[in-house]
Design an enzyme around this catalytic site. Structure first.
Site, PDB file in Angstrom:
ATOM      1  N   GLY A 149       0.928  -1.384   0.085  1.00  0.00           N
ATOM      2  CA  GLY A 149       0.060   0.086   0.087  1.00  0.00           C
ATOM      3  C   GLY A 149       0.749   1.380   0.078  1.00  0.00           C
ATOM      4  N   CYS A 150       0.237   2.393  -0.232  1.00  0.00           N
ATOM      5  CA  CYS A 150       1.056   3.645  -0.350  1.00  0.00           C
ATOM      6  C   CYS A 150       1.438   4.103   0.869  1.00  0.00           C
ATOM      7  CB  CYS A 150      -0.020   4.894  -1.375  1.00  0.00           C
ATOM      8  SG  CYS A 150      -1.631   4.932  -0.394  1.00  0.00           S
ATOM      9  N   TYR A 151       0.408   4.235   2.025  1.00  0.00           N
ATOM     10  CA  TYR A 151       0.944   4.529   3.225  1.00  0.00           C
ATOM     11  C   TYR A 151       1.895   3.499   4.071  1.00  0.00           C
ATOM     12  CZ  TYR A 151      -2.762   8.204   3.641  1.00  0.00           C
ATOM     13  OH  TYR A 151      -3.681   9.543   3.731  1.00  0.00           O
ATOM     14  N   CYS A 154       5.352   4.080   2.273  1.00  0.00           N
ATOM     15  CA  CYS A 154       6.232   5.381   3.020  1.00  0.00           C
ATOM     16  C   CYS A 154       6.505   5.463   4.478  1.00  0.00           C
ATOM     17  CB  CYS A 154       5.354   6.744   2.711  1.00  0.00           C
ATOM     18  SG  CYS A 154       6.108   8.289   2.619  1.00  0.00           S
ATOM     19  N   MET A 312       6.698  10.752  -0.766  1.00  0.00           N
ATOM     20  CA  MET A 312       6.591   9.960  -2.022  1.00  0.00           C
ATOM     21  C   MET A 312       5.576  10.259  -3.002  1.00  0.00           C
ATOM     22  SD  MET A 312       5.765   6.036  -1.129  1.00  0.00           S
ATOM     23  CE  MET A 312       4.063   5.681  -1.047  1.00  0.00           C
TER      24      MET A 312
END
Length: 346
Positions: A149-151, A154, A312
């Site tokens: 996932g994105c969170y 990062c 990001m």
């Protein structure tokens, strides 16, 4: 020539996959899958593809697609791939899934947080969590990739070296996260309307955001013991970008040089993770449109805590770019092939 198919090609992550893959002369997209736009010209949905993509959208028949391509990208809602996955598919092609269906190894945790039954838990253990900076060797041999996932990407990359080296107490981690609205997807939602988002910032998913167990699981592997965190995401009025500010209590007194050495130990040779110079804070603008993650930290001796920061692009390293990075590794290509994207500015 790598033959690729994309299911969910008309969402934001799918559209970004198309943009990245079309720039390469060693990849051919054979299937623009979209259940919502079957038989419509792809360029009529994304007009930026006018006179670039002549194909029309096809359906989501993953079994037919597996017969035609070397790799399938599924940029689809949670539960889609899990409901269709079969051994026959994986025997014919590689699959890189951008949903959460195979990220979490404990099926009970997945079902509790995502509020759905997992239809094919037999593939969970085989799926490799596709964070190249950590699982590169496993990715090389994988048939099925669970694209992070994105969170979590990062957050984890901002914190990982300090947890791995025992420099912070992982039970004290608090993550404050902010994301642009593309992270909510392309579907029509009242909360994503311009008048709702513009000139506004809000927390959401407070205490219950579904990326929480994913972050906890990966940090637990790094710490060698269960880790529980506090994670709160926020929606901010911009198109792209994620900014992470995380806090943790130092396990022991540490100097700037000691902490910097920990980051350098893990990221010195990582092309896509940039450890910034002292006192330079990450900004989403400095990574927009790229596959880079900028990280840094600040020690607060007054509270014996350390602030860890990361920025990001949620659609690139947070989704499509990382998926392409995984594809490169799986096919024995240079990891940054097709991803040497210079961040856009302004």
């Amino acid at each position: 020539m790598i033959k690729a198919g994309i299911i969910g090609s008309t969402g934001y992550a799918g559209g970004e996959l198309v943009r990245l893959l079309l720039q390469r002369d060693d990849v051919e997209i054979l299937w623009y899958g979209s259940k919502s736009y079957i038989d419509q010209k792809y360029a009529s949905i994304y007009q930026n593809m006018f006179e670039i993509v002549d194909d029309s959208c096809l359906d989501d028949n993953i079994e037919a697609l597996a017969e035609k391509v070397d790799v399938i990208f599924t940029a689809t809602p949670q539960g889609f791939l899990a409901s269709l996955m079969k051994e026959d598919i994986l025997s014919k092609t590689k699959v890189i899934d951008l949903s959460a269906d195979y990220r979490i190894k404990d099926v009970d945790i997945y079902e509790a947080w995502y509020k759905m039954e997992h239809k094919t838990p037999q593939f969970i253990n085989e799926a490799v969590y596709g964070l190249p900076e950590i699982n590169r060797e496993e990715i090389k041999k994988a048939r099925l990739i669970a694209n992070p996932g994105c969170y979590p990407t990062c957050s984890f990359l901002s914190i990982y070296p300090l947890v791995k080296e025992g420099l912070i107490d992982p039970s004290t981690i608090i993550i404050d996260a902010k994301s642009g609205t593309s992270g909510a997807g392309r579907g029509a939602k009242v909360d994503s309307l311009y008048c709702e988002v513009n000139e506004n910032i809000k927390a959401y998913g407070v205490g219950v955001h579904r990326h929480t167990p994913e972050i906890e699981e990966q940090l637990s592997y790094a710490a060698g013991k269960p880790v529980t965190i506090s994670f709160t995401p926020h929606l901010v009025p911009m198109n792209r970008g994620i900014l992470i500010t995380a806090y943790g209590t130092l396990a022991k007194t540490a100097s700037y040089e000691e902490v910097k050495a920990a980051y350098d130990k893990y990221y010195k040779n990582e092309y896509f993770v940039r450890v910034l110079e002292k006192d330079v804070v990450p900004q989403t603008k400095w990574v927009e449109g790229s596959n880079f993650v900028d990280v840094n930290f600040k020690i607060d001796p007054r509270t014996n805590r350390i602030i860890m920061m990361g920025a990001m692009d949620n659609l690139v390293k947070g989704a499509a770019g990382q998926a392409v990075q995984n594809m490169n590794i799986m096919f024995g290509l240079p990891e940054n092939k097709g991803l040497k994207l210079i961040p856009m500015f302004p």
